[in-house]
Design an enzyme around this catalytic site. Sequence first.
Site, PDB file in Angstrom:
ATOM      1  N   PRO A  60       5.738   8.461 -10.999  1.00  0.00           N
ATOM      2  CA  PRO A  60       7.203   8.543 -11.079  1.00  0.00           C
ATOM      3  C   PRO A  60       7.827   8.087 -12.406  1.00  0.00           C
ATOM      4  O   PRO A  60       9.027   8.262 -12.592  1.00  0.00           O
ATOM      5  CB  PRO A  60       7.661   7.614  -9.948  1.00  0.00           C
ATOM      6  N   CYS A  90       1.897  -0.321  -8.904  1.00  0.00           N
ATOM      7  CA  CYS A  90       3.050  -0.373  -8.003  1.00  0.00           C
ATOM      8  C   CYS A  90       3.347   0.981  -7.382  1.00  0.00           C
ATOM      9  O   CYS A  90       3.395   1.128  -6.171  1.00  0.00           O
ATOM     10  CB  CYS A  90       4.279  -0.876  -8.744  1.00  0.00           C
ATOM     11  N   HIS A  91       3.590   1.975  -8.224  1.00  0.00           N
ATOM     12  CA  HIS A  91       3.986   3.270  -7.683  1.00  0.00           C
ATOM     13  C   HIS A  91       3.139   4.412  -8.239  1.00  0.00           C
ATOM     14  O   HIS A  91       3.524   5.572  -8.170  1.00  0.00           O
ATOM     15  CB  HIS A  91       5.475   3.519  -7.942  1.00  0.00           C
ATOM     16  N   GLY A  92       2.024   4.038  -8.854  1.00  0.00           N
ATOM     17  CA  GLY A  92       1.034   5.052  -9.207  1.00  0.00           C
ATOM     18  C   GLY A  92       1.276   5.862 -10.462  1.00  0.00           C
ATOM     19  O   GLY A  92       0.748   6.962 -10.588  1.00  0.00           O
ATOM     20  N   TYR A 105      14.261   1.672   0.479  1.00  0.00           N
ATOM     21  CA  TYR A 105      13.210   1.684  -0.533  1.00  0.00           C
ATOM     22  C   TYR A 105      12.399   2.988  -0.431  1.00  0.00           C
ATOM     23  O   TYR A 105      12.044   3.590  -1.443  1.00  0.00           O
ATOM     24  CB  TYR A 105      12.309   0.470  -0.320  1.00  0.00           C
TER      25      TYR A 105
END
Lengths: 294, 182, 426
Positions: free
Chosen positions: B156, B141-143, C296
């Site tokens: 993150p 999703c966000h690495g 977002y």
Amino acid sequence: MMKRTLLIAAALLGLSAPAYAAGETPVPPQLKWSFQGPFGKFDRAQLQRGFKVYREVCASCHGLSYVSFRNLSQPGGPEFSEAQVRALAAEYKIQDGPNEAGDMFERPGRAADRFPSPFPNENAAAAANGGKAPPDLSLMPKARTYERGFPWFIIDVFRQYSENGADYVTALLNGYEEAPQGFTVPEGGHYNHYYPGHVIAMPKPLSDGQVEYPKNEAGQPQAPETVDQYARDVTAFLTWTAEPHLEARKRLGFQAMLFLLVLSVLLYFTKKKIWARVGGEVEGHATPPMTHNP
Amino acid sequence: MAETTTHVAEPTRRDFLFIATGAAAAVGGATLVWPFIQSLAPDAATVAAGAPVEVDLGPIAEGQIVKVFWRGKLIFVRHRTAEEIKAAQDVNVATLRDPQPDSARVKPDHAQWLIVYGNCTHLGCVPLGQQGEYHGWFCPCHGSVFDTSGRVRGGPAPINLPIPPYTFTSDTKIVIGQEATA
Amino acid sequence: MSQHATTYVPKSAFGKWFESRLPIASLVHSSFIAFPVPRNLTYFWTFGAILVFMLVAQIVTGVFLAMYYTPNAAMAFQSVEHIMRDVNYGWLLRYLHANGASMFFVAVYIHIFRNFYYGSYKAPREVLYILGVIIFLLMMATAFMGYVLPWGQMSFWGATVITNLFSAIPVVGETIVSFLWGGYSVGNPTLNRFFSLHFLLPFMIFGVVILHVWALHVPGQNNPTGIPIKSGKDAVPFTPYATIKDIFAVVVFMLFFGYWVFYMPNYLGHADNYIPANPAVTPSHIVPEWYFLPFYAILRAIPDKLGGVIAMFSAIAVWFLMPWLDTSKVRSTAYRPLYKQFFWVFVAVCVLLGWLGSKPAEGWYVVVSQIATAYYFIHFLVILPVLGFVERPLPLPNSILESVMGVQKGGAGMPAGANAEPQSKG
């Protein structure tokens, strides 16, 4: 000077590397579909052929659980006759019950029944297929797409390109090939040119001549019995199962848009006439002089 | 002065009545709100379904990650290989975002078994096993990147993949949801 | 609803009888018939009417969908497919409702940026503006919960990601999240309560809209010059002039709406949401609906979880302060040459943030997101206050009429008797 330009170009390429890496799966070719565009309609013969491909090939692993037999005879679909649908449904065994003795029993299918799934549940489906359950196909062309990117995603709106899923599914069915040199396909996987990551659990499902198509008067098959044609036909059929009211939608759309267009023209002139009473419509503000306050 | 006192004293008695009435009404109101707020909490059936679950480790091959659910939450049971254990132990703990030695994340004498929650600590996605720079997990999703001890090493996510409460009942059986009572 | 002198006199005996018991007819007359409207309003001022239309359209289609929808994790996806396949015109109702949400946001963003451009948020319209921001927040909550209801993959994972934002709150975060879920993860209780709230919130929006319209009728409408109505000639009565213009604009907007519903009904959604929710598999790329993308992007720009959440909520919270952050006395950007340039840069930054929100958070996307986020806040916290002091505005016209028609021409405006001037002092 030349050197510097090259350096800048290299820097830019380096910067855009992650974007490129994210989109390295090849883009499926955009095909011609009878159902695309504002007046698109399904090709009945193609849907009937596509259903035959689904039934003889896909149905052994993939369900079609949101579709009922009766849908096959409804307007805007393959439009089999009701008698054909009843006969077809009767070939399937449907579990029903409990009966008076409290037992579950099997009976021949009826038009109102849904397509029975090839596996009793998802775990059974996964267990029989190397750990990954074959997905239900009822919604497949709507549940898959591919990245369009700028500026195509804006252009698509104007040219009404909404066949991304259909193009992808056809490309996938056509996309089985030898893995390129140096690419190791893990056990239980198969190389597919268009599948994201290239390793797909499904083995190549179609081969030339596998499904016999109805013959025309000359005794020739209605359409070529090739993988590409099978892929297109079954995709068209699945597009219909995913969106059974596509034709009704586009037909009603044309009527609604035409009506709204006429109404808006009428309203525009009515508005003009009403505003004429106060000397016509004036909007906004005069262009202010480009001088500053003293 | 005396006059002022009576002037103040009189209203004080009246104020008491007002305050008492107001306070009683406020307590009543707050009490009324309580059941509504509490009804939002996990209900009795959900809590009961959250009872400890037993996992048999026998069939899990070395290098394999098995997903189990407890309380609707995904849990990874990972049978780590010798290299993976070594990689997890040979880390300078001080350099980590959420410093924790590998020994604090597994049970003594069971270093080959790593049991962690399977949702990324960033926003709850499911990280992919044996991927990313440290071959632990990689969240698509966000690495976020996790190592073979489930510790965050990049991206993150703020903290390591948490360890659910569990205990070994034998060498090949664990009970998730139950902490060992020593 | 307002303090304007009303010229409404009931004609019939029943009208008089009713008026003395519930003076609603005179209220409607003063608010929507005799109400003075600046004569120079552009089509940007029709979006209020378009938004009322969209709210009603969403409530009507939503109520009918709720007759068939089943808010249960095991049945929700199937009940939506039942609506799409078997319910008469069910596909139309659902596509209207799903695309209607997007259209609602298209209209609200135009409405908001019109307000930014023409300084409609400035005195004496601060309360009107703040009520608008509250409506926007309620819309976001409603849209988010509505997207969860079909219980597809994006519904489930979107709900997981967004509810997890609250776990960033120190100490009580985890408890709050379990109270939002009604369990230990997003599940059936979550779906049920989201359905209940998704049904309730639009009616709360309706209530705040009434306050918003009420607050509008006290100072009256702003206009492209930003200067108030000074005489009857600057204004026209709401009915028929603004009414017919609004109706025309609503029908044109319906054409735009119809194009999506009939020809591109799934373009604004996500393919992943046609896959039933599966808690064990995450979609490779979780993206919210397009109208949340700028926020977002701000969330992801900050590498710290709590910091990201705070930045995202601040991005809207800062709107509440705008009437006081903007120090310029001039309302309309037409007379603010410097601010005009900053306004368009700000629009470009918002669009850029929206695009970044749809991209994976990696590589240079993150860096650009951080720069754009920083600029977003600089716009509000630095540029707006400073510009009011350093900018030299262009000369303002003496009246609306002079600006649009020239001093000589003039034209028929409000009848002289309808001296219903809004209480605008600014």
